[in-house]
Structure formats: C-alpha cells, structure tokens
Motif scaffolding. Structure first.
Motif, mmCIF file in Angstrom:
data_model
loop_
_atom_site.group_PDB
_atom_site.id
_atom_site.type_symbol
_atom_site.label_atom_id
_atom_site.label_comp_id
_atom_site.label_asym_id
_atom_site.label_seq_id
_atom_site.Cartn_x
_atom_site.Cartn_y
_atom_site.Cartn_z
ATOM 1 N N LEU A 9 -71.878 -16.777 -43.296
ATOM 2 C CA LEU A 9 -72.175 -15.988 -42.091
ATOM 3 C C LEU A 9 -70.890 -15.539 -41.401
ATOM 4 C CD1 LEU A 9 -74.001 -14.991 -39.713
ATOM 5 C CD2 LEU A 9 -73.789 -17.302 -38.771
ATOM 6 N N SER A 10 -70.809 -14.255 -41.097
ATOM 7 C CA SER A 10 -69.697 -13.721 -40.299
ATOM 8 C C SER A 10 -70.254 -12.760 -39.258
ATOM 9 C CB SER A 10 -68.675 -13.005 -41.178
ATOM 10 O OG SER A 10 -68.018 -13.910 -42.041
ATOM 11 N N VAL A 11 -69.625 -12.768 -38.082
ATOM 12 C CA VAL A 11 -70.006 -11.852 -37.005
ATOM 13 C C VAL A 11 -68.742 -11.237 -36.434
ATOM 14 C CG1 VAL A 11 -71.027 -11.642 -34.700
ATOM 15 C CG2 VAL A 11 -72.106 -13.124 -36.406
ATOM 16 N N CYS A 12 -68.754 -9.926 -36.294
ATOM 17 C CA CYS A 12 -67.614 -9.206 -35.721
ATOM 18 C C CYS A 12 -68.086 -8.379 -34.535
ATOM 19 C CB CYS A 12 -66.971 -8.288 -36.753
ATOM 20 S SG CYS A 12 -66.279 -9.155 -38.179
ATOM 21 N N TYR A 13 -67.281 -8.383 -33.473
ATOM 22 C CA TYR A 13 -67.484 -7.473 -32.355
ATOM 23 C C TYR A 13 -66.330 -6.486 -32.382
ATOM 24 C CZ TYR A 13 -70.882 -10.864 -30.540
ATOM 25 O OH TYR A 13 -71.954 -11.697 -30.381
ATOM 26 N N GLY A 14 -66.577 -5.292 -32.894
ATOM 27 C CA GLY A 14 -65.501 -4.335 -33.086
ATOM 28 C C GLY A 14 -64.528 -4.873 -34.122
ATOM 29 N N LYS A 16 -62.761 -7.572 -33.691
ATOM 30 C CA LYS A 16 -62.594 -9.011 -33.497
ATOM 31 C C LYS A 16 -63.643 -9.796 -34.278
ATOM 32 C CE LYS A 16 -62.432 -12.597 -29.934
ATOM 33 N NZ LYS A 16 -62.568 -12.889 -28.482
ATOM 34 N N THR A 17 -63.188 -10.721 -35.123
ATOM 35 C CA THR A 17 -64.094 -11.597 -35.854
ATOM 36 C C THR A 17 -64.385 -12.823 -34.992
ATOM 37 O OG1 THR A 17 -63.241 -10.894 -37.993
ATOM 38 C CG2 THR A 17 -64.425 -12.980 -37.932
ATOM 39 N N VAL A 18 -65.661 -13.002 -34.638
ATOM 40 C CA VAL A 18 -66.065 -14.112 -33.776
ATOM 41 C C VAL A 18 -66.479 -15.324 -34.608
ATOM 42 C CG1 VAL A 18 -67.644 -14.830 -31.935
ATOM 43 C CG2 VAL A 18 -66.786 -12.486 -32.007
ATOM 44 N N LEU A 19 -67.236 -15.093 -35.676
ATOM 45 C CA LEU A 19 -67.632 -16.150 -36.606
ATOM 46 C C LEU A 19 -67.170 -15.761 -37.999
ATOM 47 C CD1 LEU A 19 -71.301 -16.812 -35.376
ATOM 48 C CD2 LEU A 19 -69.223 -18.070 -34.739
#
Length: 483
Positions: A9-14, A16-19
């Motif tokens: 699992l990976s999450v990016c906001y723009g 920026k990688t959050v997870l």
C-alpha cells in the motif's frame, strides 16, 4: 481467514508520499493500536482501510457473512463534524453561548434517533451506552453547544451502538476525562469480546485490555516491532525575545467573580461560583466532561452574553461598565478545541498565527514591522516556518494545534487561557508545549490551564479550581512542582 489484508500500500498527496509500501494483516477479533508522531500518516492509513483514500496496492476486507454484526467498516474521525438544520457548517465560536440562536442544530437525542432509524438499531442498547458514558444530561442540548469531550462521546456511542465488524477510531480519548476513559475501555473490551475487530489510532498508553497487536508509522513506513516506538525528547529552543518581556499589568486582580450563576431555561450550568485570579497566578481548571469549565471560561473571554447578568470584574473593570469585548480580548490569549473547530478554513499557517494580534478568526489587516518580526520569530521557534504559506487545514492535526498555540502567545498577553491546549498533540509535542508554558511563565504571565491528567501538565501551576456539576468543589493554592 484474515479480516483485513493490506499489501504494498502506498498513498501520495501530490508529490509527497505519505504511506510507502505498507503490508499488514488484521485477523477477526484482534485489537490493534497504530502509533506514530503527528504527521506520520496514522489517520491516512485508517481512512485508507475504511475505503475513503485513493491509493496504490491492495486493501482487501473479508467480512464474515455468517456474523450477526453488520458487514461494514466504520471510521470514527478524530473530531465530530456536523451541520445546522440547513446543512451548513458556517458556525461561529460565540454562537454556542447565545441563547437566541440555540435552535440552529438538532439536539443530541434527535441526532441519535435519526442514526438509530437509519441503521435499524435496538434502543435498549443505546440506553445502556448512554448510561455507561454518563450522557443523559446532554441529550436535550444542541450539537454546537456541547464540549469536545461530549462530541467525542457522541461519536463513540454511535459507533458502539452500530457495532460493525471492523471499527477504526482516530484519537478515541480526545477530550475525555479520566472516568470516561476507563468506561470507554470497558466498552471496547466488550466490543471485541462480542466479535468486533478494533483498530485504535492513538499514542495513549492507558489502552483497553483487548489491544493485543501493535503497529507504528514512521516516515510513511510501518513497523510491528513494539520496542521501536520511542519518542525522542525535543529540546526547547531559546524563547523569542518578545516572550521574555513581562506583561504590563494595570491591576493586581485580573478576574473577580462573585456568586456566578448561568442558566439555560431549566438547566443550571454554573451555580454560586466564587473565583479570584491575581496577576502572576497559574491556575489549573479541572472537572468532568460537562462540568461547566467551558462556560466559565467564556465568561472571562467575553464570549458569553450572561456575563452582563453576573458580578464579574475583568482587569479591574466591572462587566457592563462600558468596556468592549475587544478591550477584554486584547489582554487575553486563548486556545480551545472549540475555537479550532470554528477557525477560518481558508487561513494559511502564517495568517492563523498573525490573527492572534487582532483576536480575529483569520488575518484581515496589514501587519506592522514589529509584528512581522515577532511572527517570523515564532514561526521559526515552532518549526512552522517552512509551511507558513500552506493552508492550516492541510497540516496534520498536531501541527494545526501548534499553529493555534502560536496564535495564542504571539501578542504576549497578560492572561493565557489554555483550554485543553494539548488535545491532538502527540506525547513529544505535549511535553514540549508544557515546557514552553513553564518557560513563558517565568515572565510573570497569568495562566488558566484546563487539563484532565496530572501527568500531562506544566510544572508551573500554583492554584487549582475543580468544578463538579457547575459548582466549585476545590479552590485553593497548591505546591508548585519542581522543574
């Protein structure tokens, strides 16, 4: 079979990688706690599991079709978001104390009634939860009238009443007093004992016995090694010069209250309160959820209209003697959970701090040169300079609170009113802020500090006022803790 299976699992906001590349398995009936510093991605992970965040990788949930529990995931936000009867969120801070505008939202009882009908829930279970969390006395209140702790209880009652197969709670203990925390832990133990699976997002240490699994987020990566969870103590930087300057008091007695009473219709909120705060005092204000603390503070900050019907002197002037609310506010720095709720959602971090000069809900004036200098000093002191132009609401909750704490102290006021100032801060930030309060107190500032837990208080406290059901049960000087 596992209930939750997370892989890569990976999450990016723009940009920026959050997870980053997270894998996790949660089995039915387990109790998990996810920890990490503010901004580490804890809330994002919880929301992603609940299905509300776009991501790469796999998040699979296998509900038990044979279970009597609803085959659903419920994510409980860190605080409760509500609207008025027209579906608008445009509330303002003083509105919660204005009797003429007290019919703008539904009552707590009506909110619960609608929730029960929507999910076809058993009313008997609701009454059990209300009794356990001591919630009966607020059922006739409006949503915007109740305190942060009472809002948290409403969230928890709804969640435990629904009793989903997977329950994720972000900051479950926010605003709860000691007694309520203990009762919540009993309810959470019963929840998992009856087949529920629990994930708590929390850095608190007094967890329910059902928590038997651990995870920690750091730099967007997940670890299940409990020994890896350590907060490094943050060293306090030298105070900005302007915060070392002593307040310019014009009177020795800042607050004098005599026979204070506040009533809404048939409900007595405060009764026969006597309180005097002198220059340089540092008061601890305590009491269970709904005991009247917020109402008492609103009489001091000029936000409650019933101040004019009581015998109150603020900074040597009788309320109703011709002073304006701004004459009062310019001497006070205030932070509270409710002020955070109603703060301007369009304000940047810089604008949020600078608004403390003018006691406004956002920045609407030009700053003078010296004010700009103080603002820069404080942004750097709080490690917020690099995010000063970002919207306050885009920051992690802990950093939002730090920004509003900066707003509280930026004008170096005579009186600091710190109403649960560390709510939403992690352990490291809480320790750091209380050290900051201790350091600021050396200049002789007067402080009123609201906090439930003796282990999470500044050392400078000199006096204590405790409320119970709107009455004072303790009002005295105490021994100052050793630094």
């Amino acid at each position: 079979m596992s209930l939750v299976n997370i892989k890569d699992l990976s999450v990016c906001y723009g940009a920026k990688t959050v997870l980053h590349n997270i894998s996790l398995v949660v089995n039915p009936g387990e109790g998990w706690v996810i920890r990490g510093e503010s901004g580490s991605g804890k809330t994002t992970l919880g929301r992603t599991i609940a299905g509300s965040v776009r991501h790469s990788g796999d998040v699979t949930i296998h509900f038990n079709t044979q279970s009597p529990l609803p085959a659903t995931t419920l994510f409980v936000e860190s605080w409760y978001r509500f609207t008025n009867l027209e579906g608008d969120r445009n509330f303002y801070y003083q509105q919660r104390y204005n009797h003429q505008q007290r019919r703008d939202t539904v009552t707590i009882a009506r909110e619960l009634e609608l929730f029960g009908k929507e999910h076809a829930l058993n009313n008997v279970r609701l009454q059990e939860l209300i009794a356990t969390l001591d919630y009966t006395r607020v059922l006739d209140e409006q949503l915007f009238e109740i305190s942060s702790g009472e809002h948290k209880k409403l969230q928890l009652i709804k969640a435990l009443w629904l009793h989903p197969q997977l329950l994720i709670i972000d900051q479950p203990y926010t605003g709860l007093d000691v007694k309520s925390r203990g009762r919540l832990n009993e309810l959470l133990n019963a929840y998992t004992g009856n087949g529920g699976t629990l994930i708590l997002i929390s850095n608190d240490t007094e967890l329910p016995a059902c928590v038997n699994r651990f995870a920690m987020l750091k730099d967007g990566r997940l670890s299940t090694d409990e020994t890896a969870f350590r907060f490094e103590e943050k060293v306090l930087k030298p105070l900005p010069h302007f915060l070392k300057e002593p307040p310019q008091y014009t009177t020795q007695t800042l607050i004098h209250m005599k026979d204070i009473h506040v009533r809404y219709d048939d409900k007595q909120v405060l009764s026969n309160i006597q309180w005097q705060v002198n220059a340089g005092d540092r008061w601890l204000l305590q009491g269970h959820n709904g005991s009247g603390k917020s109402t008492l503070l609103s009489l001091i900050t000029g936000d409650h209209p019933q101040a004019y019907a009581n015998d109150i002197k603020l900074f040597g002037v009788q309320r109703g003697g011709g002073e304006s609310i701004w004459d009062i506010k310019r001497r006070i720095g205030l932070i509270s959970p409710e002020l955070h709720w109603y703060f301007d959602a369009n304000a940047t971090v810089l604008q949020s701090l600078a608004s403390g000069f003018f006691d406004s809900n956002g920045l609407y004036r030009q700053l003078r040169y010296m004010q700009k200098q103080q603002l820069d000093e404080l942004l750097k002191f709080l490690d917020l300079y690099d995010v000063k132009n970002e919207l306050l609401t885009t920051l992690p909750l802990g950093k939002q609170r730090l920004a509003l704490l900066g707003r509280t102290i930026i004008k170096n006021p005579q009186l600091l009113v710190l109403d649960e100032p560390c709510q939403g801060l992690d352990q490291q930030q809480t320790q750091y802020f209380n050290k900051l309060v201790d350091e600021i107190s050396r200049n002789g500032v007067t402080i009123i500090y609201v906090g439930h837990f003796e282990t999470q208080l500044p050392a400078c406290i000199t006096h204590k006022l405790v409320l119970e059901n709107g009455r004072s049960i303790e009002n005295n000087r105490i021994a100052t803790q050793s630094r």
